[in-house]
Design an enzyme around this catalytic site. Structure first.
Site, PDB file in Angstrom:
ATOM      1  N   LYS A   1       2.761   7.471  -4.028  1.00  0.00           N
ATOM      2  CA  LYS A   1       2.455   8.524  -4.990  1.00  0.00           C
ATOM      3  C   LYS A   1       0.941   8.675  -5.100  1.00  0.00           C
ATOM      4  CE  LYS A   1       3.509  10.100  -9.684  1.00  0.00           C
ATOM      5  NZ  LYS A   1       3.857  11.458  -9.204  1.00  0.00           N
TER       6      LYS A   1
ATOM      7  N   HIS B   1       5.985   3.863 -10.155  1.00  0.00           N
ATOM      8  CA  HIS B   1       6.381   4.713  -9.032  1.00  0.00           C
ATOM      9  C   HIS B   1       6.146   3.993  -7.702  1.00  0.00           C
ATOM     10  CE1 HIS B   1       6.285   7.923 -12.061  1.00  0.00           C
ATOM     11  NE2 HIS B   1       6.991   8.639 -11.215  1.00  0.00           N
TER      12      HIS B   1
END
Length: 267
Positions: free
Chosen positions: A160, A156
């Site tokens: 995040k 990600h």
């Protein structure tokens, strides 16, 4: 003809929130009733840069929003703390939440499920709204019947907050339904740097990668004698999640309980 569904979007200025507003705007039987934003309370959304022509009220207080907006559904794609507050407040006002925020505790999920069932209304909380990601999880659950050894690598963007991702945890939970808990690797395996083998979930390993340039990606690697199987999904932009949000908004209107995970509502 589909009944018009009146929707509140929480966090409209966020990257996912902007996509949700656009989805509502482009869907003929969706109507934007209001937005919840930590700034700009008392304004119209059209007064906020980037939202020309959207003359709906902006609220900072979710209680006030649900008291006045006459909404059917809340779309929340914010943070675990705000998402929990928004979801609970929506249920208190008989508004059906569709939530893409991960990080809720099992106690919070149980509480929200109890509230939904007490009122007889639907609520959907999903770690991932990309249809391809849901299929990746379902295919992994099937593969686990035939492969005992599996590792999950989720990748990600570097902003995040939670690791592993909600999608990775949900994938591991689905795999565990068809896989006996098993410690993988050599029995005398030793990490020379702590954490090198990733998180341990019933013996399978989960690895989290965080880099700028990534959006949301996951691969599930299965291994057996002489072969491997890789199941991978990639989201290259946040629009990829909106097909699942749309299905969820339409489906939540017919539910009378909380459903966790989009795979539970897909045929």
């Amino acid at each position: 003809m589909n009944k018009t569904i009146r929707i509140v979007v929480a966090g409209p200025r966020g990257r996912m929130g902007k996509e949700a507003v656009q989805l509502v705007k482009e869907t003929s039987h969706f109507e934007l009733a209001a937005v919840i934003d930590r700034k700009n309370g008392g304004k119209l959304l059209s007064d906020v840069e980037g939202f020309t022509g959207l003359d709906v009220p902006v609220y900072t207080d979710p209680q006030e929003c649900f008291q006045h907006a006459n909404a059917d559904v809340l779309i929340d794609l914010t943070t675990p703390e705000r998402g929990y507050l928004h979801t609970k407040t929506a249920l208190e006002h008989n508004v059906r939440p569709v939530v893409g925020t991960t990080g809720f505790s099992s106690e919070q999920l149980d509480e929200l499920k109890g509230m939904a069932e007490q009122r007889g209304i639907g609520c959907i909380i999903a770690p991932n709204f990309a249809i391809g990601a849901i299929l990746m999880m379902k295919f992994s659950e099937i593969a686990a019947k035939y492969f005992d050894d599996v590792e999950i690598i989720e990748l990600h963007h570097d902003q995040k907050l939670d690791a592993p991702s909600g999608t990775a945890i949900k994938t591991a939970e689905m795999i565990a339904k068809n896989r006996e808990a098993k410690k993988q690797g050599h029995e005398d395996e030793k990490e020379t740097i702590a954490g090198a083998r990733g998180a341990d979930f019933e013996g399978m390993r989960i690895h989290s990668v965080r880099l700028p340039g990534l959006i949301a990606h996951q691969q599930v690697l299965f291994g057996a004698g002489g072969q491997t199987l890789t199941i991978r999904h990639d989201s290259y932009n946040r629009a990829s999640f909106m097909s699942g949000v749309k299905v969820s908004v339409e489906t939540v209107m017919a539910l009378d309980t909380l459903v966790y995970g989009l795979e539970s509502i897909l045929d």
